[in-house]
Design a protein around this motif. Structure first.
Motif, PDB file in Angstrom:
ATOM      1  N   PRO A  33      -2.670  42.269  46.838  1.00 53.29           N
ATOM      2  CA  PRO A  33      -3.270  42.242  48.166  1.00 53.29           C
ATOM      3  C   PRO A  33      -4.719  41.780  48.151  1.00 53.29           C
ATOM      4  CG  PRO A  33      -1.924  44.197  47.900  1.00 53.29           C
ATOM      5  CD  PRO A  33      -1.975  43.524  46.555  1.00 53.29           C
ATOM      6  N   LEU A  34      -5.507  42.243  47.155  1.00 54.59           N
ATOM      7  CA  LEU A  34      -6.903  41.815  47.120  1.00 54.59           C
ATOM      8  C   LEU A  34      -7.002  40.327  46.842  1.00 54.59           C
ATOM      9  CD1 LEU A  34      -9.049  44.575  45.400  1.00 54.59           C
ATOM     10  CD2 LEU A  34      -8.783  44.043  47.807  1.00 54.59           C
ATOM     11  N   ARG A  37      -6.358  38.514  50.008  1.00 58.10           N
ATOM     12  CA  ARG A  37      -7.473  38.512  50.956  1.00 58.10           C
ATOM     13  C   ARG A  37      -8.565  37.564  50.505  1.00 58.10           C
ATOM     14  NH1 ARG A  37      -6.730  44.779  50.932  1.00 58.10           N
ATOM     15  NH2 ARG A  37      -4.932  44.867  52.273  1.00 58.10           N
TER      16      ARG A  37
ATOM     17  N   THR B 200      -3.914  50.945  44.050  1.00 58.91           N
ATOM     18  CA  THR B 200      -2.916  50.183  44.795  1.00 58.91           C
ATOM     19  C   THR B 200      -1.751  51.104  45.141  1.00 58.91           C
ATOM     20  OG1 THR B 200      -3.510  48.276  43.434  1.00 58.91           O
ATOM     21  CG2 THR B 200      -1.553  48.059  44.815  1.00 58.91           C
ATOM     22  N   PHE B 233       4.158  48.364  52.295  1.00 59.15           N
ATOM     23  CA  PHE B 233       3.628  49.603  51.721  1.00 59.15           C
ATOM     24  C   PHE B 233       2.580  49.306  50.644  1.00 59.15           C
ATOM     25  CE2 PHE B 233       7.647  50.638  53.562  1.00 59.15           C
ATOM     26  CZ  PHE B 233       7.507  51.914  54.077  1.00 59.15           C
ATOM     27  N   ILE B 234       2.350  48.042  50.368  1.00 55.85           N
ATOM     28  CA  ILE B 234       1.420  47.661  49.305  1.00 55.85           C
ATOM     29  C   ILE B 234       0.034  47.444  49.895  1.00 55.85           C
ATOM     30  CG2 ILE B 234       0.918  45.999  47.487  1.00 55.85           C
ATOM     31  CD1 ILE B 234       3.947  45.346  47.452  1.00 55.85           C
ATOM     32  N   GLU B 235      -0.891  48.262  49.469  1.00 52.47           N
ATOM     33  CA  GLU B 235      -2.289  48.135  49.881  1.00 52.47           C
ATOM     34  C   GLU B 235      -3.161  48.381  48.663  1.00 52.47           C
ATOM     35  OE1 GLU B 235      -3.353  47.064  52.689  1.00 52.47           O
ATOM     36  OE2 GLU B 235      -1.445  47.145  53.787  1.00 52.47           O
ATOM     37  N   GLU B 236      -4.370  47.894  48.742  1.00 52.27           N
ATOM     38  CA  GLU B 236      -5.262  48.022  47.590  1.00 52.27           C
ATOM     39  C   GLU B 236      -6.657  48.410  48.066  1.00 52.27           C
ATOM     40  OE1 GLU B 236      -4.424  45.276  44.295  1.00 52.27           O
ATOM     41  OE2 GLU B 236      -6.528  44.707  44.468  1.00 52.27           O
TER      42      GLU B 236
END
Lengths: 506, 359
Positions: A33-34, A37, B200, B233-236
């Motif tokens: 995700p990073l 972004r 994460t 559901f994937i976040e960091e």
């Protein structure tokens, strides 16, 4: 116009994201995700250009999604594949009729599908028929709820309390002549008035007043029921003609072949007719379904010799396998591998072309409309002693209106809109039809009635979307209503569910 | 804090032993991430227990001086529609009317009493960076804790530590792999003190790794990442570890699975973690805001009127409290807050997280 973002490090691709997909953005590699972004920031100018240019594409995002005719779930109307069954002795007038979803069923002389009503426990009591017991579907006029579904008490007046409705009106018993003789699994139950009623496996049999022509199975389905949805009727049919070690389950897309532990059976495009080419590396992921030494070929079924020397089952000339990486029963995971397919004795015919198939966050796939919005089915059974269906336009609409709009038809139409169809739209599948509905009452519209909506219906019940679903694959109204939407409410039209045994929601 | 159904019941001695074992492990791990649980500076944990948490240390009389909320679905029905008289009630005017209110809740006043929880202490975090009059202190005396959810549901039996939700929500989560939520901490040099780690979140695909009793969870299991269906559901985010406590920067929206039998999740806004880490467990809270509409949708879909009746819960009444106490995310048109602050107690067990490129 397209934009390619390449991630230099692991891990995830967001190619599924409708916004990325619609904007023509392709992700190479696996992006965290990073990383994503950062990449988007780095390419912001291009990204915005793409988004603006592609704004009109957003509404067409679902055009890139899977369409039913491309799907692995259905067969074309031209297909002749139907489930073979074991013949058994039948009483005079009883016949076998092929159906679109539930395979072969028994029917009476008029072709009306036969149903049983097996006893089942609700929260506050049990209803239905016991094997080799009397019929509990009687001519008693139904006035009040029986109070078995909790938390509401018995004694509430039913919406049709003044209409002299009885169980036998909705479920006419299949009567036998006075001189009828029991044969095989077919026995005779005596009704309270002294007449004889046919029973199968001991369960008294009924027709459904919803079925209008041979092949209709509108009174129930063989898909297993969770219990709190009410005491349901189940169509009765002959056993599928399959060897020991296999089962056939009615799924939302047809009659799925599984092994006796309900793990899915697969075929491979790399095989030839009655010849397995799955050796070496292939066997790391796939296991031939072994056939015993003493078994013999029969109809669609043949025993072939796998190159390893073992006997292997083949169905309709295709060698059969289980998938070594299936971690749950009834899986479709093997079909995600190129060239591999789940096996059905018969699939349902492809839905109308405007529908789509969408990945859903719950872990699976749903049927969706042309915009990608999840399709919902409405379920309803009243809490009378007869447990009558209230999920179709010919029943009282009070139940549905309460759930979809707090009793207000206008709120209902906003919250759970019908899926509108062209009045003359056709479907190759007999399961799908266009129905003329009065949206204010929820009942069928009279010919020429002002405000009539033509809507898509599945098994003679209108289907809906949910206003709260924002993106393709959202299912925020799955289990919306009493008892997870099974008793009086909405459930997503689920084609596949990777996590649970609720894959084929009823 | 809450006593979970799974993993802790009847296991006081075992927990104590585990506590000392853990201390020993942690003590031995001041210099580097303890092996065998590390891999390339990464350590993963899988969620085993979760519950929206209410601080109950003040005692019931102080926290709910007017008593517990005793007007759930069943009681409200009985009050509105007495069945012991001559009047015949219809399904439409009773059951269906009440179900309609539940599925389409509103904020108009109702006649049923509803008691907010009192007190000055709550679990949670300072989500808005301010110390407001309606904020709580955490049990350690830190001010500015945002947890209006405790006021909204703290006096409703179903939500308290001995209520049905704590029991069933963990019970079903254990059995239903849809709920397999994980965190992976990467860039870890030291599990006790490290001022720059990356956290994460993922959804996993597999069953939990339990001990022989089936009630306890064992470190060292493996979970595959649900990269296809679990993408949302994937976040960091970034975080730091100080004296064995992980805290994270806010994630704008973290999706946490919360399904009983069917589908469900909470989108937790401004999501933050505060977890006590050992090589084998991570225990503490997550905090954030939940949209009141989503809360009610999830409550009703997971727990219908039958199940709400277990603990005198009424979604229609609770929704009013949620909207009244909502403290963030004002509606751009009305200015009314749409989301409510809260915290959940969570327990996680170390797990090896298997990424798709590692399978």
């Amino acid at each position: 116009m397209s934009l390619v973002l390449e991630c230099s490090t692991r891990r995830f691709k967001k190619s599924k994201s409708p916004a990325f997909r619609a904007a023509g953005i392709t992700l190479l590699g696996l992006c965290s995700p990073l990383n994503l972004r950062k990449l988007v920031r780095m390419n912001l100018t291009n990204f915005l250009t793409v988004v603006v240019t592609s704004a009109s594409m957003l509404s067409a995002a679902s055009a890139e999604s899977e369409v039913p005719s491309d799907s692995k779930y259905w067969q074309s109307a031209a297909s002749t594949e139907q489930e073979a069954y074991l013949e058994e002795k039948l009483p005079p007038g009883i016949q076998v009729v092929a159906t679109a979803l539930d395979g072969p069923v028994y029917a009476d002389a008029q072709g009306r599908t036969l149903y049983k009503w097996p006893v089942s426990a609700l929260r506050n009591g049990s209803l239905g028929d016991r094997a080799f017991g009397p019929s509990n579907c009687t001519e008693e006029v139904l006035r009040t709820e029986v109070g078995f579904m909790s938390p509401y008490p018995a004694g509430l007046l039913l919406p049709y309390a003044d209409e002299s409705v009885s169980c036998v009106q909705a479920w006419p018993p299949v009567l036998a002549s006075a001189d009828a003789v029991e044969v095989g699994k077919w026995s005779l139950a005596e009704r309270a008035d002294g007449t004889k009623q046919w029973a199968y496996d001991g369960f008294p049999l009924y027709a459904s007043n919803l079925d209008k022509k041979p092949g209709d199975v509108l009174g129930g389905t063989k898909i297993s029921s969770g219990g709190d949805g009410g005491v349901v009727r189940v169509p009765v049919g002959p056993l599928p003609d399959i060897p020991p070690g296999f089962k056939v389950l009615t799924s939302s897309t047809g009659r799925l072949l599984v092994n006796d532990e309900e793990y899915s059976i697969y075929t491979w495009d790399g095989d030839e007719a009655n010849t397995s080419n799955c050796v070496q590396e292939c066997l790391h992921s796939w296991t031939p379904v072994r056939a015993p030494q003493i078994a013999a070929d029969n109809g669609d079924w043949a025993i072939i010799k796998h190159p390893s020397g073992i006997n292997q089952w083949a169905f309709r000339t295709k060698p059969l396998y289980t998938h070594n990486y299936d971690t749950r029963s009834r899986s479709f995971a093997g079909s995600d591998v190129q060239g591999w397919h789940n096996v059905y004795t018969q699939r349902a015919v492809t839905p109308p072309a405007e529908f789509t198939v969408q990945d859903a966050d719950f872990g699976g796939q749903v049927l969706a409309d042309s915009r990608g919005k999840t399709v919902y089915l409405y379920n309803c059974r009243d809490d009378s002693v007869a447990q009558l269906a209230c999920d179709h336009p010919d029943a009282a609409q009070d139940y549905r209106l309460a759930i979809c709009g707090n009793g207000d038809p206008e709120v209902c139409r906003e919250t759970f809109p019908y899926i509108v169809a062209d009045a003359d739209a056709q479907s190759d599948s007999s399961l799908w039809s266009v129905m003329a509905i009065n949206p204010n009452t929820g009942r069928r519209a009279e010919a020429g009635e002002e405000g009539t909506l033509h809507v898509w219906a599945y098994r003679q019940r209108p289907v809906y979307t949910y206003a709260g679903d924002q993106e393709p694959g959202d299912t925020d109204a799955d289990a919306f209503g009493e008892f997870y939407g099974t008793r009086n409410g909405y459930k997503a039209f689920v084609l596949r569910d990777i996590y649970s045994n609720y894959a084929f929601r009823r | 804090m809450t006593h979970f159904w799974a993993g802790t019941t009847g296991s006081g001695v075992r927990s104590l032993a585990l506590f000392f074992t853990t201390l020993a492990v942690a003590g031995a791990a001041t210099a580097e991430l303890p092996k065998p649980y590390q891999k390339d500076g990464r350590i993963g944990y899988v969620l085993t227990d979760k519950a929206w948490v209410i601080y109950e240390g003040d005692g019931l009389e102080a926290q709910c001086p007017q008593g517990l909320n005793a007007s759930g679905v069943r009681q409200q029905f009985a009050e509105l529609f007495p069945m012991d008289g001559d009047q015949e009630w219809t399904v439409k005017e009773t059951r269906l009317m009440r179900e309609g209110r539940m599925w389409h809740p509103e904020t108009s006043e109702e006649s049923f009493p509803y008691h907010d929880a009192q007190g000055e202490i709550a679990y949670g975090l300072n989500l808005d960076g301010k110390v407001d009059a309606d904020d709580f202190m955490n049990p350690d005396g830190v001010a500015g804790v945002d947890n209006q959810l405790q006021r909204a549901i703290g006096c409703t039996p179903g939500w308290r530590s001995d209520g049905q939700f704590v029991h069933f929500e963990s019970l079903f989560a254990i059995g239903h792999s849809y709920n397999r939520w994980m965190i992976e901490i990467s860039g870890v040099d030291d599990l006790v003190n490290d001022d720059d780690v990356t956290v994460t979140t993922y959804r996993g695909l597999d069953d939990l790794f339990t001990d022989a009793t089936g009630d306890g969870f064992i470190a060292g299991g493996t979970q595959r990442v649900d990269a296809r269906w679990g993408e949302n559901f994937i976040e960091e985010t970034k975080g730091k570890i100080v004296d064995g406590v992980l805290t994270t920067e806010p994630i704008k929206k973290a999706r946490v699975p919360w399904a009983m039998r069917f589908v469900g999740y909470y989108d937790v806004l401004d999501f933050q973690l505060k977890l006590n880490l050992t090589a084998e467990t991570a225990e503490g809270i997550f905090a954030g805001y939940v949209n009141a509409e989503q809360w009610t949708n999830r409550l009703n879909r997971n727990w219908g009127s039958h199940h709400q009746s277990y603990g005198t819960v009424s979604a229609a009444s609770e929704y009013r409290a949620m909207r009244r106490l909502a403290d963030a995310y004002p509606d751009p048109e009305t200015g009314e807050n749409t989301a409510i602050s809260g915290a959940a107690e969570i327990k996680l067990t170390q797990v090896y997280i298997l990424h798709p490129d590692e399978e």
